[in-house]
Design a protein around this motif. Structure first.
Motif, PDB file in Angstrom:
ATOM      1  N   UNK A   3       7.351 -11.382  -0.646  1.00  0.00           N
ATOM      2  CA  UNK A   3       6.782 -11.654   0.683  1.00  0.00           C
ATOM      3  C   UNK A   3       7.346 -10.754   1.779  1.00  0.00           C
ATOM      4  N   UNK A   4       8.637 -10.450   1.715  1.00  0.00           N
ATOM      5  CA  UNK A   4       9.240  -9.576   2.728  1.00  0.00           C
ATOM      6  C   UNK A   4       8.661  -8.172   2.633  1.00  0.00           C
ATOM      7  N   UNK A   5       8.528  -7.656   1.422  1.00  0.00           N
ATOM      8  CA  UNK A   5       7.991  -6.306   1.235  1.00  0.00           C
ATOM      9  C   UNK A   5       6.565  -6.216   1.774  1.00  0.00           C
ATOM     10  N   UNK A   6       5.749  -7.203   1.446  1.00  0.00           N
ATOM     11  CA  UNK A   6       4.361  -7.218   1.923  1.00  0.00           C
ATOM     12  C   UNK A   6       4.320  -7.322   3.445  1.00  0.00           C
ATOM     13  N   UNK A   7       5.146  -8.195   4.007  1.00  0.00           N
ATOM     14  CA  UNK A   7       5.175  -8.368   5.460  1.00  0.00           C
ATOM     15  C   UNK A   7       5.642  -7.092   6.158  1.00  0.00           C
ATOM     16  N   UNK A   8       6.623  -6.416   5.582  1.00  0.00           N
ATOM     17  CA  UNK A   8       7.097  -5.164   6.156  1.00  0.00           C
ATOM     18  C   UNK A   8       6.004  -4.112   6.161  1.00  0.00           C
TER      19      UNK A   8
ATOM     20  N   UNK B 254       6.174   6.613   6.364  1.00  0.00           N
ATOM     21  CA  UNK B 254       7.153   6.789   5.284  1.00  0.00           C
ATOM     22  C   UNK B 254       7.622   5.430   4.769  1.00  0.00           C
ATOM     23  N   UNK B 255       7.885   4.529   5.701  1.00  0.00           N
ATOM     24  CA  UNK B 255       8.366   3.207   5.278  1.00  0.00           C
ATOM     25  C   UNK B 255       7.277   2.434   4.548  1.00  0.00           C
TER      26      UNK B 255
ATOM     27  N   UNK C 182       8.665  -0.023  -3.644  1.00  0.00           N
ATOM     28  CA  UNK C 182       9.484  -1.207  -3.913  1.00  0.00           C
ATOM     29  C   UNK C 182       8.645  -2.342  -4.488  1.00  0.00           C
ATOM     30  N   UNK C 183       7.436  -2.505  -3.984  1.00  0.00           N
ATOM     31  CA  UNK C 183       6.557  -3.557  -4.503  1.00  0.00           C
ATOM     32  C   UNK C 183       6.293  -3.331  -5.991  1.00  0.00           C
ATOM     33  N   UNK C 184       5.989  -2.100  -6.352  1.00  0.00           N
ATOM     34  CA  UNK C 184       5.726  -1.777  -7.764  1.00  0.00           C
ATOM     35  C   UNK C 184       6.962  -2.023  -8.611  1.00  0.00           C
ATOM     36  N   UNK C 185       8.121  -1.590  -8.101  1.00  0.00           N
ATOM     37  CA  UNK C 185       9.380  -1.757  -8.850  1.00  0.00           C
ATOM     38  C   UNK C 185       9.661  -3.233  -9.101  1.00  0.00           C
ATOM     39  N   UNK C 186       9.539  -4.060  -8.073  1.00  0.00           N
ATOM     40  CA  UNK C 186       9.877  -5.473  -8.229  1.00  0.00           C
ATOM     41  C   UNK C 186       8.817  -6.239  -9.012  1.00  0.00           C
ATOM     42  N   UNK C 187       7.578  -5.791  -8.973  1.00  0.00           N
ATOM     43  CA  UNK C 187       6.554  -6.433  -9.797  1.00  0.00           C
ATOM     44  C   UNK C 187       6.754  -6.085 -11.270  1.00  0.00           C
TER      45      UNK C 187
END
Length: 245
Positions: A120-125, A166-167, A174-179
């Protein structure tokens, strides 16, 4: 493309940044509750609410304190309105971490509680940074001038690093890595720690592409926040290094 992105609503100017900032919060919260349905939570619902309260209060204070320290020469000219309006995500994470740990001590929770918030944090960011990008140079989320192919005119006629983009790209990674690693066996709490280390590593490095103001020893308040996070999680970092060898 004209920055900042805005439109008129019954005679008032509305910035897209406000819309995406609001969407980031709403979608992040909804995604958290969606993901929570699929797990057996070792922390009770009431304790989760207290922890989230601690996170929000800590993030509120931390985001503004670190933002204030981003420009040391203007600290004495701060007003309460400026202090309230200026904020930074990195400071929010740092303050939120303190808020959570303090609240957990108060309510007696010893179980790690952060893993479920990572996605959720990654998506919100990602969503929030769309809003930051839409402001161009009207916000401090722009980069220094560059002659590389990545340079963009963000509203002041100069070719700059679009650090918000960039972010966003980094959040996709990061989303791909954590999924991909969601079913990998990891100690409880390690996913959140990994996210914090990776995010603050990015923030430490990207500061060199922004017109930052040094706080101490040539480093900005965000870079010092990153170094604190690395020190705070040093046992986790050392454990991951040993594991990788």
């Amino acid at each position: 493309m004209t920055f900042p992105f805005q439109f008129d609503f019954f005679g008032d100017t509305v910035y897209f940044h406000f819309i995406f900032e609001t969407l980031a919060f709403i979608i992040g919260v909804r995604l958290y509750y969606y993901l929570k349905k699929g797990i057996v939570d070792a922390i009770s619902e009431i304790d989760r609410l207290w922890i989230m309260l601690g996170a929000m209060l800590g993030a509120f204070v931390g985001s503004r304190v670190i933002a204030m320290l981003e420009n040391p020469s203007e600290i004495m000219q701060q007003t309460w309105l400026i202090f309230y309006q200026n904020k930074t995500v990195a400071g929010g994470f740092l303050g939120g971490l303190f808020g959570v740990e303090l609240m957990k001590k108060i309510i007696g929770v010893k179980t790690a509680s952060g893993d479920i918030y990572v996605i959720p944090i990654i998506v919100a960011l990602f969503i929030g940074r769309i809003g930051c990008f839409s402001m161009g140079v009207a916000e401090t989320t722009y980069g220094i001038e560059t002659t590389t192919i990545f340079g963009m005119d963000l509203g002041d006629g100069k070719s700059r690093h679009p650090v918000a983009l960039y972010e966003m790209a980094y959040m996709i990674v990061l989303f791909i890595v954590f999924r991909i690693t969601q079913y990998k066996a990891m100690m409880n709490g390690d996913r959140f720690k990994l996210f914090m280390v990776l995010y603050f590593l990015y923030r430490f490095l990207i500061e060199f592409l922004k017109p930052y103001h040094p706080l101490f020893l040539g480093l900005s308040s965000i870079q010092w926040s990153a170094l604190f996070i690395f020190a705070y999680y040093y046992t986790f970092i050392l454990r991951q290094i040993r594991y990788a060898q």
